[in-house]
Design a protein around this motif. Structure first.
Motif, short mmCIF file in Angstrom:
data_model
loop_
_atom_site.label_atom_id
_atom_site.label_comp_id
_atom_site.label_asym_id
_atom_site.label_seq_id
_atom_site.Cartn_x
_atom_site.Cartn_y
_atom_site.Cartn_z
N ASP A 142 -4.04 7.78 -9.42
CA ASP A 142 -2.81 8.17 -10.11
C ASP A 142 -1.93 8.85 -9.07
O ASP A 142 -2.07 10.04 -8.79
CB ASP A 142 -3.13 9.12 -11.26
N ARG A 143 -1.01 8.08 -8.47
CA ARG A 143 -0.19 8.62 -7.39
C ARG A 143 0.78 9.68 -7.88
O ARG A 143 1.09 10.63 -7.14
CB ARG A 143 0.55 7.48 -6.69
N THR A 181 -9.72 -4.01 -1.41
CA THR A 181 -8.34 -3.53 -1.57
C THR A 181 -7.92 -3.35 -3.03
O THR A 181 -6.79 -2.96 -3.30
CB THR A 181 -7.37 -4.54 -0.93
N GLU A 182 -8.81 -3.64 -3.96
CA GLU A 182 -8.42 -3.63 -5.37
C GLU A 182 -7.88 -2.27 -5.82
O GLU A 182 -6.89 -2.19 -6.56
CB GLU A 182 -9.61 -4.04 -6.25
N HIS A 229 -4.37 -1.89 -4.35
CA HIS A 229 -3.42 -2.82 -4.97
C HIS A 229 -3.02 -2.34 -6.36
O HIS A 229 -1.84 -2.37 -6.73
CB HIS A 229 -4.04 -4.21 -5.04
N ALA A 230 -4.00 -1.88 -7.14
CA ALA A 230 -3.71 -1.40 -8.50
C ALA A 230 -2.82 -0.16 -8.46
O ALA A 230 -2.07 0.10 -9.42
CB ALA A 230 -5.01 -1.09 -9.23
N ALA A 231 -2.88 0.58 -7.35
CA ALA A 231 -2.05 1.78 -7.22
C ALA A 231 -0.67 1.47 -6.67
O ALA A 231 0.14 2.39 -6.47
CB ALA A 231 -2.75 2.79 -6.32
N GLY A 232 -0.39 0.19 -6.41
CA GLY A 232 0.93 -0.21 -5.94
C GLY A 232 1.14 -0.10 -4.45
O GLY A 232 2.29 -0.17 -3.97
N LEU A 233 0.06 0.02 -3.67
CA LEU A 233 0.18 0.06 -2.22
C LEU A 233 0.24 -1.36 -1.66
O LEU A 233 -0.29 -2.30 -2.25
CB LEU A 233 -1.01 0.82 -1.60
N ALA A 234 0.87 -1.52 -0.50
CA ALA A 234 0.99 -2.84 0.12
C ALA A 234 -0.37 -3.32 0.62
O ALA A 234 -1.08 -2.59 1.33
CB ALA A 234 1.98 -2.78 1.28
N THR A 282 0.14 4.67 4.87
CA THR A 282 0.72 3.69 3.97
C THR A 282 2.17 4.09 3.69
O THR A 282 2.67 5.09 4.22
CB THR A 282 -0.05 3.64 2.63
N ASP A 302 3.14 5.32 1.05
CA ASP A 302 3.02 6.60 0.35
C ASP A 302 2.62 7.65 1.39
O ASP A 302 1.51 7.59 1.96
CB ASP A 302 1.97 6.50 -0.75
#
Length: 391
Positions: A82-83, A239-240, A243-248, A261, A263
């Motif tokens: 949860d970013r 990487t799942e 990826h789910a957290a919206g990172l490239a 990243t 972020d």
């Protein structure tokens, strides 16, 4: 940096945490590690452990973690980031808050799209190595799908223990993409000389299964009979979560030369990180032992606010019968190969030369204490006439 959290309990994390404490960082550190083990090194899994050597791959002693006040949560899996709230959801355990987060989630063995492949042995964890060791202790024959580094190292260990081995590879030669045709033929000859059966330019159509256990291969319409099957066709970065957290994500978590990243509060290191390397002038993901150590230490320096750029040329090594080598750098497609020394005698140095006559990679075989000299040459212009075996 009051709350520093690492997700992943591998070598890169261990080296980062160790350096942080060595450098005097006394903040809160939590390590979320899915495997039920203390962080350990992976090279012995396909080498020493399968050869029956008494080695302990653990990176840091069990007491070290308590003595240095590290909240090490082994057997705990991160399930979401949860970013916005800066929290990592974990199972079991609820959630862990962070000010800075380091993702070191590693990779998992690739399972090819071949019927029955999910029933074969793989090699990534201590449990995998123990399972293969038990197989070798019980006798063969063993069939290996994939003539990469892991497949060939396991094949060499199995033959050293008297097990009949057949390696099936889709390419014309083992490791041809990395070594080039000349040296790949040499490696193939080394394995054949020790009794390893090589089925090259072959297509595995099916992994044969009996009682939920892989017991052979259907290859190009024929059958390779075996007691056990190992599939070793590379790994897939984990990487799942990112990826789910919206990172490239692009064959790994995309980061810069400081492992950051997009972020600003999240970094990535180790097998999962696809990092920009200024020396290589490319973004690379490196799956080797040395890189995990280097990235862990460099990331700790970044976390401590130091002006660090990770431009270390990738390094790896292998032991396969008398083919014992170190490789540094990263050769590109079409690079020119120059060899100095005695290939047939197993003592030589290979140089790969790219554009602008720059050295992109080098490999020493049977010649030691030269890796640092070769590393210093990576990225520099070289004169072919000046290259030697460094002895």
């Amino acid at each position: 940096m009051e709350r520093l959290v690492f997700v992943g309990g591998g070598l890169a994390t261990a080296k980062a945490v160790e350096r942080l404490r060595q450098e005097g960082y006394d903040g809160r550190v939590t390590v979320v590690a899915a495997e039920p083990h203390l962080p350990y090194e992976r090279p012995p899994l396909s080498k020493a452990l399968l050869l029956g050597e008494d080695v302990d791959p653990t990176v840091l002693a069990p007491a070290w973690w308590d003595e240095h006040d590290i909240d090490l949560r082994i057997g705990t899996r991160a399930v979401a980031i949860d970013r916005a709230r800066r929290r990592v959801e974990v199972d079991p355990g609820g959630s862990v808050g962070y000010d800075l987060l380091v993702l070191a989630t590693g990779a998992r063995p690739r399972i090819p799209d071949i019927a029955g492949a999910e029933h074969a042995l793989g090699l990534r964890t201590i449990e995998d190595a123990q399972a293969i060791d038990a197989v070798l202790a019980g006798g063969g024959p063993l069939a290996v799908v994939g003539a990469g580094w892991i497949g060939l190292e396991v094949a060499a260990a199995a033959r050293s223990r008297g097990i009949e081995v057949t390696v099936v590879e889709s390419s014309e030669l083992p490791l041809e993409r990395v070594l080039g045709a000349r040296l790949a033929r040499h490696l193939a000859d080394v394995h054949r000389g020790h009794g390893v059966g090589l089925r090259l330019a072959a297509t595995v159509e099916e992994v044969l299964v009996a009682s939920d256990r892989a017991v052979g291969l259907r290859v190009d319409g024929g059958v390779v009979e075996s007691a056990h099957v190992l599939v070793a066709v590379g790994v897939v970065p984990e990487t799942e979560l990112a990826h789910a957290a919206g990172l490239a994500v692009d064959d790994g978590i995309v980061v810069d030369e400081r492992f950051q990243t997009a972020d600003g509060r999240i970094l990535a290191i180790g097998d999962v990180a696809r990092a920009w390397n200024p020396t290589l002038r490319d973004r690379v993901r490196v799956e080797h032992w040395d890189e995990a150590i280097r990235q862990g230490r460099a990331a700790a320096d970044v976390l401590l606010g130091r002006d660090v750029v990770h431009d270390w040329p990738p390094y790896f090594f292998t032991d396969q019968f008398e083919f014992q080598m170190e490789y540094v750098g990263r050769a590109g497609v079409g690079d020119r190969l120059e060899v100095r020394g005695d290939v047939d005698g197993g003592e030589f140095i290979a140089y790969w030369i790219g554009r602008e006559h720059r050295l992109t990679a080098a490999m020493n075989v049977g010649i030691w204490d030269v890796a640092d000299r070769l590393r210093d040459m990576i990225g520099t212009r070289v004169d072919v006439d000046d290259l030697t075996d460094l002895r």
